[in-house]
Motif scaffolding. Structure first.
Motif, PDB file in Angstrom:
ATOM      1  N   LEU A 121       7.172 -10.547   5.906  1.00 62.39           N
ATOM      2  CA  LEU A 121       6.464 -10.345   4.703  1.00 62.39           C
ATOM      3  C   LEU A 121       6.759 -11.746   3.991  1.00 62.39           C
ATOM      4  N   TYR A 122       5.696 -12.322   3.119  1.00 61.17           N
ATOM      5  CA  TYR A 122       6.108 -13.369   2.355  1.00 61.17           C
ATOM      6  C   TYR A 122       5.204 -12.879   1.183  1.00 61.17           C
ATOM      7  N   VAL A 123       5.647 -13.655  -0.159  1.00 67.68           N
ATOM      8  CA  VAL A 123       4.979 -13.576  -1.408  1.00 67.68           C
ATOM      9  C   VAL A 123       4.365 -15.118  -1.699  1.00 67.68           C
ATOM     10  N   ASP A 124       3.291 -15.178  -2.165  1.00 65.16           N
ATOM     11  CA  ASP A 124       2.950 -16.487  -2.537  1.00 65.16           C
ATOM     12  C   ASP A 124       3.004 -17.029  -3.912  1.00 65.16           C
ATOM     13  N   PHE A 125       3.676 -18.141  -4.018  1.00 64.92           N
ATOM     14  CA  PHE A 125       4.044 -18.518  -5.550  1.00 64.92           C
ATOM     15  C   PHE A 125       3.511 -19.805  -5.462  1.00 64.92           C
ATOM     16  N   ARG A 126       2.641 -20.360  -4.592  1.00 67.63           N
ATOM     17  CA  ARG A 126       2.198 -21.859  -4.711  1.00 67.63           C
ATOM     18  C   ARG A 126       1.219 -22.262  -5.818  1.00 67.63           C
ATOM     19  N   ASP A 127       0.673 -21.167  -6.589  1.00 63.38           N
ATOM     20  CA  ASP A 127      -0.171 -21.336  -7.647  1.00 63.38           C
ATOM     21  C   ASP A 127       0.538 -21.116  -8.887  1.00 63.38           C
ATOM     22  N   ASP A 128       0.980 -22.042  -9.677  1.00 63.64           N
ATOM     23  CA  ASP A 128       1.733 -21.736 -11.052  1.00 63.64           C
ATOM     24  C   ASP A 128       0.935 -20.809 -11.909  1.00 63.64           C
ATOM     25  N   SER A 129      -0.374 -21.023 -11.973  1.00 67.84           N
ATOM     26  CA  SER A 129      -0.998 -19.930 -12.808  1.00 67.84           C
ATOM     27  C   SER A 129      -0.826 -18.709 -12.489  1.00 67.84           C
ATOM     28  N   GLN A 130      -0.642 -18.206 -11.355  1.00 71.50           N
ATOM     29  CA  GLN A 130      -0.399 -16.869 -10.800  1.00 71.50           C
ATOM     30  C   GLN A 130       1.011 -16.399 -10.835  1.00 71.50           C
ATOM     31  N   GLY A 133       1.582 -12.744 -11.665  1.00 73.29           N
ATOM     32  CA  GLY A 133       1.170 -11.660 -10.930  1.00 73.29           C
ATOM     33  C   GLY A 133       2.029 -11.732  -9.536  1.00 73.29           C
ATOM     34  N   ALA A 134       2.449 -12.875  -9.268  1.00 74.34           N
ATOM     35  CA  ALA A 134       3.309 -12.902  -8.085  1.00 74.34           C
ATOM     36  C   ALA A 134       4.501 -12.427  -8.107  1.00 74.34           C
ATOM     37  N   MET A 135       5.111 -12.742  -9.321  1.00 74.98           N
ATOM     38  CA  MET A 135       6.681 -12.175  -9.823  1.00 74.98           C
ATOM     39  C   MET A 135       6.430 -10.333  -9.739  1.00 74.98           C
ATOM     40  N   THR A 136       5.267  -9.988 -10.556  1.00 74.69           N
ATOM     41  CA  THR A 136       5.191  -8.728 -10.539  1.00 74.69           C
ATOM     42  C   THR A 136       5.186  -8.011  -9.423  1.00 74.69           C
ATOM     43  N   GLU A 137       4.572  -8.524  -8.265  1.00 72.13           N
ATOM     44  CA  GLU A 137       4.195  -8.047  -6.897  1.00 72.13           C
ATOM     45  C   GLU A 137       5.601  -8.126  -6.370  1.00 72.13           C
ATOM     46  N   LEU A 138       6.420  -9.002  -6.307  1.00 69.47           N
ATOM     47  CA  LEU A 138       7.997  -9.225  -5.760  1.00 69.47           C
ATOM     48  C   LEU A 138       8.699  -8.088  -6.318  1.00 69.47           C
ATOM     49  N   LEU A 139       8.760  -8.097  -7.589  1.00 63.24           N
ATOM     50  CA  LEU A 139       9.812  -7.141  -8.371  1.00 63.24           C
ATOM     51  C   LEU A 139       9.208  -5.588  -7.958  1.00 63.24           C
ATOM     52  N   ASP A 140       7.937  -5.365  -7.892  1.00 66.85           N
ATOM     53  CA  ASP A 140       7.565  -4.001  -7.493  1.00 66.85           C
ATOM     54  C   ASP A 140       8.099  -3.669  -6.285  1.00 66.85           C
ATOM     55  N   ASP A 141       8.108  -4.637  -5.312  1.00 65.21           N
ATOM     56  CA  ASP A 141       8.404  -4.460  -3.970  1.00 65.21           C
ATOM     57  C   ASP A 141      10.041  -4.206  -3.978  1.00 65.21           C
ATOM     58  N   LEU A 142      10.661  -5.244  -4.416  1.00 68.91           N
ATOM     59  CA  LEU A 142      12.035  -5.092  -4.539  1.00 68.91           C
ATOM     60  C   LEU A 142      12.678  -3.797  -5.417  1.00 68.91           C
ATOM     61  N   LEU A 143      12.085  -3.458  -6.376  1.00 67.73           N
ATOM     62  CA  LEU A 143      12.485  -2.313  -7.077  1.00 67.73           C
ATOM     63  C   LEU A 143      12.119  -1.131  -6.665  1.00 67.73           C
ATOM     64  N   GLY A 144      11.151  -1.032  -5.458  1.00 68.64           N
ATOM     65  CA  GLY A 144      10.648   0.354  -5.070  1.00 68.64           C
ATOM     66  C   GLY A 144       9.609   0.791  -5.905  1.00 68.64           C
ATOM     67  N   ARG A 145       8.919  -0.137  -6.806  1.00 64.90           N
ATOM     68  CA  ARG A 145       7.792   0.247  -7.749  1.00 64.90           C
ATOM     69  C   ARG A 145       6.698   0.582  -6.992  1.00 64.90           C
ATOM     70  N   ILE A 146       6.360  -0.045  -5.845  1.00 65.31           N
ATOM     71  CA  ILE A 146       4.967  -0.134  -5.070  1.00 65.31           C
ATOM     72  C   ILE A 146       4.326   1.307  -5.408  1.00 65.31           C
ATOM     73  N   VAL A 147       3.154   1.118  -5.727  1.00 64.08           N
ATOM     74  CA  VAL A 147       2.441   2.517  -6.061  1.00 64.08           C
ATOM     75  C   VAL A 147       1.415   2.502  -4.788  1.00 64.08           C
ATOM     76  N   PRO A 148       1.430   3.246  -3.823  1.00 59.60           N
ATOM     77  CA  PRO A 148       0.457   3.052  -2.666  1.00 59.60           C
ATOM     78  C   PRO A 148      -1.086   3.163  -3.159  1.00 59.60           C
ATOM     79  N   PRO A 149      -2.102   2.688  -2.576  1.00 61.91           N
ATOM     80  CA  PRO A 149      -3.311   2.609  -3.021  1.00 61.91           C
ATOM     81  C   PRO A 149      -3.813   3.906  -3.149  1.00 61.91           C
ATOM     82  N   PRO A 150      -4.919   4.644  -3.823  1.00 61.52           N
ATOM     83  CA  PRO A 150      -5.321   5.965  -4.080  1.00 61.52           C
ATOM     84  C   PRO A 150      -5.706   6.394  -2.852  1.00 61.52           C
ATOM     85  N   VAL A 151      -5.023   7.468  -2.039  1.00 62.02           N
ATOM     86  CA  VAL A 151      -5.307   8.127  -0.865  1.00 62.02           C
ATOM     87  C   VAL A 151      -5.415   9.514  -1.127  1.00 62.02           C
TER      88      VAL A 151
END
Length: 386
Positions: A121-130, A133-151
């Motif tokens: 897995l990787y997280v894309d931090f190449r665009d500074d303007s994003q 969003g990229a940090m939120t995605e990474l922290l959600d993963d690291l801290l177990g905050r990922i919410v599965p898509p509605p199923v």
């Protein structure tokens, strides 16, 4: 109180600007309550840098590798030594030993991760303007905050009817080509004499667990029952099929043959892909190395082929029933070919989330040890029509 997550940030120190970015990145992790470790923060004069790195990586729950042009070059260099290379070797050794440690790439620049990270897995931090969003995605993963898509519920197996017919299987051989080890040449005319039903999607984790139980699902990428099941060997597919046949005693289920798979994938087309030969269109139909972001995705999110089958290209490789043998020397006109009766390798089709455009072509096939498991291997099933 639980101990904070230990994260080691592996980075090839470079310019003042890029070094400053990495320090800011690690500080953000610390402000989120993560024990983020950077060697320049903790190594003092007289300390052994190697001893420090070894101890920190041994303790780390996660290693984040900052992907830059210099770091990739350092890791893949044939020259011995180098701190960042040592860090990657240590982290990779822990992974190969089966330890419960994650290795995640942090894309800062460049277009290709080092070879050690090409199935991670990787997280894309190449665009500074994003960055946020990229940090939120990474922290959600690291801290177990990922919410599965509605199923609402796992997808039931849906079937697509594939009518009988003939097609040209494989790829025409180039003049004077050595065909003794060719995976897809020469081409030959193949007839599928009976219609069959093929699962609309690769078998999902929800479908797999429903028949074999939650413990049987050892997929690497989780959090959604509609992700394709992966990390399955050939015998795992047979266990699932036996259970499926046990639940539907009046019906027969099995893996598709390689010929049936390619016939269904082509869906009447003769081009490199079922949508033509323009590979720039592939992201509409497949999850592969350029758009998968280093992971599988829930089935059915890419466009279907002309028959209505999804994910025939990319997402996960798919086991088929054939033992591998070269096409050379086989008859030019075959009816319902089954492949050899025995062999060393089983055939897989379709390409996966970490493969290039070449692997996603309709004719492309590879072979694997039937006992081999990998986070990019899944399957779909045939239901025979009486």
């Amino acid at each position: 109180m639980a101990s904070p997550l230990k994260v080691f940030v592996s980075y090839k120190w470079d310019t003042e600007e890029s070094d400053s970015w990495v320090k800011s990145f690690a500080e953000t992790l610390r402000m989120a309550g993560i024990d983020a470790q950077l060697d320049r923060w903790e190594v003092r004069g007289g300390d052994s840098v190697v001893d420090y790195m070894a101890s920190r990586i041994r303790e780390a729950d996660i290693v984040l590798f900052i992907i830059t042009d210099r770091s990739v070059k350092a890791v893949e260099s044939a020259e011995p030594g180098g701190h960042v290379k040592f860090e990657m070797q240590m982290a990779t050794a822990r992974r190969l030993a089966g330890e419960n440690m994650r290795l995640i790439g942090i894309y800062r620049e460049g277009s290709a991760p080092p070879i050690h990270l090409r199935d991670h897995l990787y997280v894309d931090f190449r665009d500074d303007s994003q960055f946020h969003g990229a940090m939120t995605e990474l922290l959600d993963d690291l801290l177990g905050r990922i919410v599965p898509p509605p199923v609402t519920q796992p997808i039931d197996i849906e079937w697509v009817r594939v009518e009988s017919g003939s097609f040209v299987m494989g790829t025409p051989a180039a003049p004077d080509a050595d065909l003794s080890e060719s995976m897809e040449s020469p081409s030959r005319l193949v007839t599928i004499s009976r219609p069959f039903l093929l699962s609309k999607y690769p078998i999902t984790q929800g479908q797999y667990e429903e028949l074999l139980g939650v413990a049987a699902n050892i997929s690497y990428f989780r959090n959604n029952p509609n992700r394709p099941v992966e990390n399955v060997d050939y015998e795992d597919t047979q266990r699932y099929i036996r259970a499926l046949n046990g639940n539907h005693r009046s019906m027969t289920h099995r893996l598709p043959t390689s010929a049936e798979w390619e016939f269904a994938c082509r869906a009447g087309t003769t081009s490199g892909y079922h949508f033509g030969d323009d590979e720039t269109l592939l992201p509409r139909f497949a999850w592969y190395e350029d758009n998968s972001r280093g992971q599988t995705h829930p089935v059915g999110l890419r466009e279907a082929n002309p028959l209505g089958l999804h994910d025939m290209m990319g997402n996960v490789w798919e086991w088929v029933s054939d033992w591998f043998e070269p096409y050379a020397g086989q008859a030019d006109d075959l009816i319902d070919p089954q492949g050899p009766k025995t062999g060393r390798w089983k055939v897989m089709r379709g390409g996966g989330w970490n493969n290039d455009t070449e692997c996603c072509r309709s004719a492309y096939r590879t072979a694997n040890d039937p006992g081999g498991r990998y986070r990019g291997i899944g399957f779909r099933v045939v239901r025979e029509i009486p």
